[in-house]
Enzyme design. Structure first.
Site, mmCIF file in Angstrom:
data_model
loop_
_atom_site.group_PDB
_atom_site.id
_atom_site.type_symbol
_atom_site.label_atom_id
_atom_site.label_comp_id
_atom_site.label_asym_id
_atom_site.label_seq_id
_atom_site.Cartn_x
_atom_site.Cartn_y
_atom_site.Cartn_z
ATOM 1 N N GLU A 133 -6.281 -9.640 1.128
ATOM 2 C CA GLU A 133 -5.627 -10.728 1.982
ATOM 3 C C GLU A 133 -7.133 -11.105 2.876
ATOM 4 O OE1 GLU A 133 -6.141 -7.661 4.710
ATOM 5 O OE2 GLU A 133 -5.111 -7.674 2.714
ATOM 6 N N ARG B 140 -10.067 -11.802 2.509
ATOM 7 C CA ARG B 140 -11.130 -12.885 1.970
ATOM 8 C C ARG B 140 -10.195 -13.941 2.104
ATOM 9 N NH1 ARG B 140 -11.770 -9.743 -3.628
ATOM 10 N NH2 ARG B 140 -11.382 -7.862 -2.160
ATOM 11 N N LYS C 63 0.996 -1.208 -0.009
ATOM 12 C CA LYS C 63 -0.086 0.038 0.110
ATOM 13 C C LYS C 63 0.838 1.240 0.073
ATOM 14 C CE LYS C 63 -3.807 -1.836 3.018
ATOM 15 N NZ LYS C 63 -4.709 -1.802 2.034
#
Length: 460
Positions: A312, A314, A240
């Protein structure tokens, strides 16, 4: 009972009168002439969310007037009473008339005074409230305690709340309610067939785990809660940007909501067989990190190609959901800070929920409005499921189109639920960006009080 509440009938409390523009003249007329003159002198107008403290002849607090929205107003904030404590001196208060929903107003009065004090102590003295007549003080207390618990967990930074600390919080809750708590940690995840939870947490020195709480009579209907417990999310190798990482301590907000709801269920002693599952991990970066393009098995047996390591949540949820589904609970509900797409669609205050159960969706929407914990149903739109296809695995964890991200995430999770009689997925934000009545800026428990109201109506 919550420390900010006092039992109904407690004497010596200052009255609070709720007024609208139409009821204010009558309320003012009931005051003494000097008090009426005081209201004129300070120029009080009964605007929603505005309070005025009216003194007696000696200068002490005699009464409080608090403006609320008129019946039928275009927008009525259900937790508006949360603005009241910040405008009145410390002391003991009671509602002198009907605020519209006394239980909801009492909840807001208490939760509006929440402060996260682990690192910076709050100096303000609290305002106390006498439980209004006809209001279940225990229910208000339990909801307020659950909310504070969830907020504390979310607000705690990741250096002090990793997977082990999240497990400890669940164990503390289990001890309080005499629930059984077990966990599967580190390499044992592979041995016990939770490969996805292990893969996501493998890069961190803080071992990943699946925490499992069970409570209640096994003969009662099975209700299972699953909460995404990503204690910090760097995005993994699909890193990110720094701006997107600032709030990633809240990526366990789904677990916090599920933990708060579990507390409410156990405190109310609902006749259900409760199970709480929290896959707790840190999505970090190291030589052990899972990679884009990797393919992993899941507990259910489906193989998943990793299209993006920043999707990540899910992945850890799918193993936990598969385990939960094996028992065929009457209701399986998961909470997760899953997608930014949900915020784009509905903003931070209105979590989307997904279910095939029309009755559950209707009950949940109505309950959310009633208790001030709103949700909005979005469709499990099957034509979008093709976007999760993979050429080398059973499915990919993301789509390539960039559209309907919250829906396709829900469709991914749906693949791991077959036996549960009803399944509900809540894509929560878990955060209040700016102060709102009853909801200070910071971590927030979303969709949990709404679902509790449904469970209480069904099983209570």
């Amino acid at each position: 009972m919550h420390p900010l509440l006092r039992p109904a009938g407690t004497t010596g409390a200052t009255p609070v009168t709720f007024v609208t523009p139409s009821t204010y003249p009558d309320a003012k007329a009931k005051l003494k002439a000097p008090q009426q003159a005081y209201l004129d002198a300070v120029g009080f107008e009964p605007k929603a969310g505005k309070a005025v403290v009216v003194p007696d002849a000696k200068g002490a607090v005699a009464t409080v007037l608090f403006g609320i929205e008129a019946e039928g107003a275009a927008h009525r904030d259900p937790l508006l009473a949360g603005k009241l404590p910040g405008q009145i001196p410390p002391g003991l208060y009671r509602f002198a008339n009907d605020p519209g929903d006394a239980e909801r107003a009492a909840f807001a009065f208490v939760t509006g005074q929440y402060r996260f004090t682990r690192y910076k102590k709050a100096s303000a003295k609290p305002a106390l409230l006498v439980v209004p007549d006809g209001v279940d003080g225990a229910a208000v207390s339990q909801a307020a305690e659950a909310t504070a618990l969830a907020r504390d967990l979310i607000n705690t930074p990741a250096n002090d709340l990793g997977p082990a600390e999240l497990e400890a919080a669940i164990r503390d809750l289990g001890k309080r309610h005499r629930a059984k708590v077990t966990s599967v940690v580190g390499e044992a995840l592979l041995k016990q067939n939770f490969p996805m939870i292990h893969a996501v947490g493998a890069a961190s020195p803080r071992e990943p785990r699946l925490v499992d709480l069970v409570w209640g009579n096994e003969k009662h209907p099975k209700v299972t809660l699953v909460g995404k417990g990503v204690c910090f999310d760097t995005g993994g190798l699909d890193l990110k940007p720094s701006s997107a990482m600032l709030l990633m301590k809240k990526d366990m907000g789904g677990a916090a909501a599920a933990i708060g709801l579990a507390h409410m269920i156990m405190a109310a002693k609902l006749p259900v067989r409760l199970r709480l599952l929290v896959p707790a991990v840190e999505n970090a970066v190291s030589g052990a990190a899972f990679r884009p393009g990797d393919v992993f098995p899941t507990r259910k047996g489906l193989t998943v190609e990793i299209g993006n390591t920043d999707a990540e949540g899910r992945l850890v949820l799918c193993d936990a959901l598969a385990l939960a589904d094996e028992e065929a609970p009457v209701l399986l509900a998961d909470f997760a800070t899953l997608t930014g797409a949900a915020r784009v669609a509905l903003g931070p205050d209105l979590p989307p929920v997904y279910t095939h159960d029309d009755g559950l969706a209707t009950e949940l929407a109505a309950a959310g409005l009633a208790v001030g914990d709103p949700v909005w149903r979005l469709p499990l739109w099957k034509p979008y499921a093709g976007g999760l296809d993979s050429k080398i695995a059973d499915l990919n964890n993301v789509t390539t189109g960039g559209f309907a991200g919250s829906i396709t995430a829900a469709l991914y999770l749906e693949r791991f639920v077959e036996k549960a009689q009803s399944w509900l997925h809540a894509d929560v934000y878990g955060w209040v960006p700016a102060d709102k009545p009853g909801r200070p800026q910071g971590g927030e428990m979303q969709a949990a009080r709404a679902l509790f109201a449904v469970l209480k109506a069904r099983f209570g």
